[in-house]
Design a protein around this motif. Structure first.
Motif, PDB file in Angstrom:
ATOM      1  N   TYR A 259     109.687  80.801  47.269  1.00 50.99           N
ATOM      2  CA  TYR A 259     109.762  80.985  48.717  1.00 50.99           C
ATOM      3  C   TYR A 259     111.127  81.555  49.115  1.00 50.99           C
ATOM      4  O   TYR A 259     111.227  82.442  49.955  1.00 50.99           O
ATOM      5  CB  TYR A 259     109.510  79.653  49.421  1.00 50.99           C
ATOM      6  CG  TYR A 259     109.352  79.806  50.901  1.00 50.99           C
ATOM      7  CD1 TYR A 259     108.268  80.495  51.418  1.00 50.99           C
ATOM      8  CD2 TYR A 259     110.292  79.299  51.783  1.00 50.99           C
ATOM      9  CE1 TYR A 259     108.111  80.655  52.768  1.00 50.99           C
ATOM     10  CE2 TYR A 259     110.140  79.459  53.140  1.00 50.99           C
ATOM     11  CZ  TYR A 259     109.051  80.136  53.629  1.00 50.99           C
ATOM     12  OH  TYR A 259     108.912  80.305  54.971  1.00 50.99           O
ATOM     13  N   ALA A 260     112.172  81.036  48.478  1.00 51.61           N
ATOM     14  CA  ALA A 260     113.512  81.511  48.817  1.00 51.61           C
ATOM     15  C   ALA A 260     113.693  82.965  48.387  1.00 51.61           C
ATOM     16  O   ALA A 260     114.310  83.755  49.081  1.00 51.61           O
ATOM     17  CB  ALA A 260     114.563  80.626  48.155  1.00 51.61           C
ATOM     18  N   ARG A 261     113.124  83.303  47.216  1.00 50.08           N
ATOM     19  CA  ARG A 261     113.269  84.683  46.737  1.00 50.08           C
ATOM     20  C   ARG A 261     112.488  85.670  47.593  1.00 50.08           C
ATOM     21  O   ARG A 261     112.790  86.860  47.614  1.00 50.08           O
ATOM     22  CB  ARG A 261     112.776  84.802  45.291  1.00 50.08           C
ATOM     23  CG  ARG A 261     113.743  84.216  44.300  1.00 50.08           C
ATOM     24  CD  ARG A 261     113.313  84.514  42.897  1.00 50.08           C
ATOM     25  NE  ARG A 261     114.184  83.812  41.969  1.00 50.08           N
ATOM     26  CZ  ARG A 261     114.324  84.158  40.714  1.00 50.08           C
ATOM     27  NH1 ARG A 261     113.646  85.149  40.223  1.00 50.08           N
ATOM     28  NH2 ARG A 261     115.142  83.478  39.931  1.00 50.08           N
ATOM     29  N   ALA A 262     111.443  85.165  48.276  1.00 51.17           N
ATOM     30  CA  ALA A 262     110.552  86.057  49.016  1.00 51.17           C
ATOM     31  C   ALA A 262     111.278  86.763  50.149  1.00 51.17           C
ATOM     32  O   ALA A 262     110.771  87.723  50.703  1.00 51.17           O
ATOM     33  CB  ALA A 262     109.361  85.290  49.553  1.00 51.17           C
ATOM     34  N   ARG A 263     112.458  86.290  50.510  1.00 53.50           N
ATOM     35  CA  ARG A 263     113.182  86.928  51.604  1.00 53.50           C
ATOM     36  C   ARG A 263     113.446  88.403  51.311  1.00 53.50           C
ATOM     37  O   ARG A 263     113.412  89.242  52.191  1.00 53.50           O
ATOM     38  CB  ARG A 263     114.506  86.213  51.822  1.00 53.50           C
ATOM     39  CG  ARG A 263     115.197  86.706  53.080  1.00 53.50           C
ATOM     40  CD  ARG A 263     116.681  86.452  53.027  1.00 53.50           C
ATOM     41  NE  ARG A 263     117.327  86.853  54.262  1.00 53.50           N
ATOM     42  CZ  ARG A 263     118.603  87.129  54.351  1.00 53.50           C
ATOM     43  NH1 ARG A 263     119.362  87.044  53.297  1.00 53.50           N
ATOM     44  NH2 ARG A 263     119.140  87.472  55.488  1.00 53.50           N
TER      45      ARG A 263
END
Lengths: 357, 275
Positions: free
Chosen positions: B222-226
């Motif tokens: 989720y954090a990488r999806a930025r």
């Protein structure tokens, strides 16, 4: 019963295996509890090669943890129970964290290389005199357009978006402050206005834009623009850079009448413990060659003047991402307006989104 | 009436399966893309798999996630099964119902609220966020699931079985291990696997209680999806899909083998009796 017990034993054995594997991996990354620096950062927002270089030079290992929104980061730091040494909040959040007494002031005696930071990006309203924050990356809000569908000269300013030629051809990023701010600038007001009448005016102005708006979307905007779904979009420079990498017909413009200037900054939260490692890291990241390497990896604009000089010419002189000083001087930074005012911005933006054309 | 090959019921079934699986296969397909986006397939390559295996942090997170899932579901299964036994043993109807309702409330309350309350609770206790806080919270939200899976099996059990066993002189422990547990084993296993999947893909609760360098897969992705999801995540998803396929297949064959063994034993016994 036997079956259940053997099943449980098999799971425990597998767990042990996993635990050993995971701790081995951690060791291979050079983890040691004494010299570890915990960086709380946005996802994929630092070049991993720099982290290994930092460890080689100083012996401190950097552990990166990631968050996806300023608000989530704020909550976790405020709640405690963590040992983040450095965090990377955006501009308005620094003000909010400062008000909540979550920041430790910088010690300029231990900080070397701050003079590399471009004076344009120092001493901002969210942190006067940079008492708490070192600028990390910066960017703008602007217009991205597809040169196959619209002429460059037709979309240089915010007011051009209201042109009837762009009917049903504009995508807006789903962000209250940004889109309201765009309308406010078009009408010559500040993006931080607390005048409700001006906000109402901005909303009415936006409702006039509705016939041109194809969609108000979030992250998907990148994909849509890359696939030629719309001629024009309003979004941030960082997102724009990614879209442009996927579609060579896209171009980014920062309107000269003004726009938003945003910062992500390194700060020391209250939860920090390893001050030696923190200053070693800040000084390391301020070094021009490291800042330049990081900017090339992340693709955002660096506030480090000396680093910018080290970037490839084509990047450093790209007016789309490093606008001229006269444009920069017109850019405005968002201030933390307090919960009540932010609520009004959000309500007005919602009213606009619900407006029936 | 002979069924036609395109029986509408079958067509419907396959259509539903297609809809359910198409996104997963789409994802897997693009994990072999030589390009870096999910929009154009520019050619076949293994590069995203190579990136994945070079990313030691990602691998470490995968191992940690599996470790948390297995360990928390195992402990939750033990606690939940014992809890189900206790609820089964309650004679007062109002007490039983109120305890069951309390159990169900935990099932239906939103993850975000559970996560936030865990965060506040753990920090109040002064517990360091990390492996232990994630493990404890996963055990806590898995227990109600296990109880719900085991309890119907217990109610299904004929109580005369227990009476007969005690009648024949079995101690309480013997009744439990020789009669009750074998009967409810399918329920326990289902409970375990439900808890395992819940733990594996939980995001909301985990997000609040991770910290100090410990993260699980869902939080990391989720954090990488930025920055837009890199195809490395596709490669990982493909491997995880393959892994669960093997797991399910393996489970199915073990079941098959066991039941056929039982069948053979029963046949042999019957043959002896006939002789």
């Amino acid at each position: 019963m036997k079956r259940l017990i053997s099943f449980a034993l098999a799971i425990i054995a597998f767990c042990a295996l996993l635990a050993v594997g995971s701790s081995q991996l951690q060791k291979s990354q050079g983890a040691s509890s004494s010299g570890t620096l915990t960086l709380y950062n946005w996802g994929d927002y630092i070049d991993p090669a720099l982290l290994t270089k930092f460890q080689k030079q100083t012996g401190y290992k950097v552990q990166v943890e990631t968050f996806d929104s300023n608000e989530a980061m704020f909550t976790k730091i405020q709640q405690g129970g963590t040992n983040y040494d450095l965090a990377v909040p955006s501009d308005y959040m620094i003000q909010k964290m400062h008000k909540a007494h979550l920041l430790v002031p910088l010690n300029y005696k231990r900080l070397h290389g701050f003079n590399h930071i471009d004076p344009h990006f120092r001493d901002q309203s969210f942190d006067p005199g940079n008492r708490y924050s070192v600028p990390y990356f910066w960017g703008t809000l602007g217009i991205i357009y597809n040169d196959q569908m619209v002429k460059a000269s037709a979309v240089q300013h915010w007011r051009d978006l209201w042109s009837p030629k762009l009917r049903n051809n504009i995508m807006l990023v789903d962000s209250a402050r940004d889109i309201m701010g765009m309308a406010l600038i078009t009408q010559g007001h500040s993006v931080n206005t607390t005048n409700v009448a001006q906000l109402e005016q901005a909303k009415l102005k936006l409702e006039g834009l509705m016939p041109n708006v194809k969609a108000v979307v979030a992250d998907e905007i990148k994909m849509y623009m890359a696939q030629n779904e719309a001629a024009v979009a309003v979004t941030w420079s960082g997102e724009a850079a990614e879209m442009m990498a996927n579609n060579s017909h896209l171009h980014y413009v920062v309107p000269t009448e003004g726009s938003n200037l945003w910062f992500d900054n390194l700060v020391i939260p209250k939860t920090a413990k390893h001050y030696k490692a923190i200053y070693a890291f800040l000084n390391f990241m301020l070094k021009p060659e490291n800042a330049a390497q990081n900017a090339e990896y992340v693709g955002y604009a660096t506030p480090n003047k000396a680093a910018k000089a080290l970037l490839p010419k084509a990047v450093a002189t790209d007016k789309q991402f490093y606008p001229s000083d006269s444009v920069i001087n017109k850019l405005q930074v968002y201030a933390d307006l307090g919960n009540r005012m932010v609520g009004i911005y959000n309500d007005k933006f919602l009213e606009f989104k619900m407006y029936h054309r | 009436m002979k069924r036609k090959w395109y029986d509408w019921r079958n067509v419907y079934l396959w259509l539903v399966f297609l809809l359910l699986y198409a996104p997963i296969f789409y994802l897997i397909f693009y994990s072999f893309n030589a390009g870096t986006t999910m929009t154009h397939f520019t050619g076949f390559s293994w590069q995203h798999y190579a990136e994945l295996f070079a990313d030691t942090r990602m691998i470490e997170i995968v191992l940690d996630t599996l470790l948390i899932a297995l360990l928390s579901s195992l402990l939750a299964t033990i606690i939940g099964t014992l809890g189900a036994l206790a609820i089964y043993g309650i004679k007062k109807v109002w007490l039983k119902n109120s305890i069951l309702s309390l159990n169900n409330i935990l099932m239906v309350s939103p993850d975000v609220i559970i996560g936030a309350s865990f965060l506040i609770f753990f920090t109040f206790l002064g517990l360091r966020l990390g492996f232990s806080s994630v493990l404890l919270s996963h055990i806590a939200f898995s227990i109600p699931i296990v109880v719900l899976m085991v309890l119907p099996k217990l109610s299904e059990m004929n109580h005369s079985l227990i009476d007969a066993a005690t009648d024949l002189g079995a101690t309480n422990l013997q009744v439990l291990t020789r009669v009750v547990f074998p009967f409810i084993t399918p329920g326990i296993l289902t409970g375990f696997f439900m808890a395992f999947t819940y733990s594996l893909d939980d995001f909301a609760v985990t997000f609040f209680v991770t910290g100090n360098g410990f993260e699980t897969l869902s939080v990391e992705i989720y954090a990488r999806a930025r920055q837009g999801i890199s195809l490395e995540v596709n490669a990982l998803s493909a491997l995880m899909f393959l892994f669960s396929l093997l797991l399910i297949g393996g489970y199915y064959f073990i079941e098959q083998y066991n039941s056929s063994k039982k069948e053979r034993r029963r046949n042999r016994m019957e043959a002896k009796l006939i002789k």
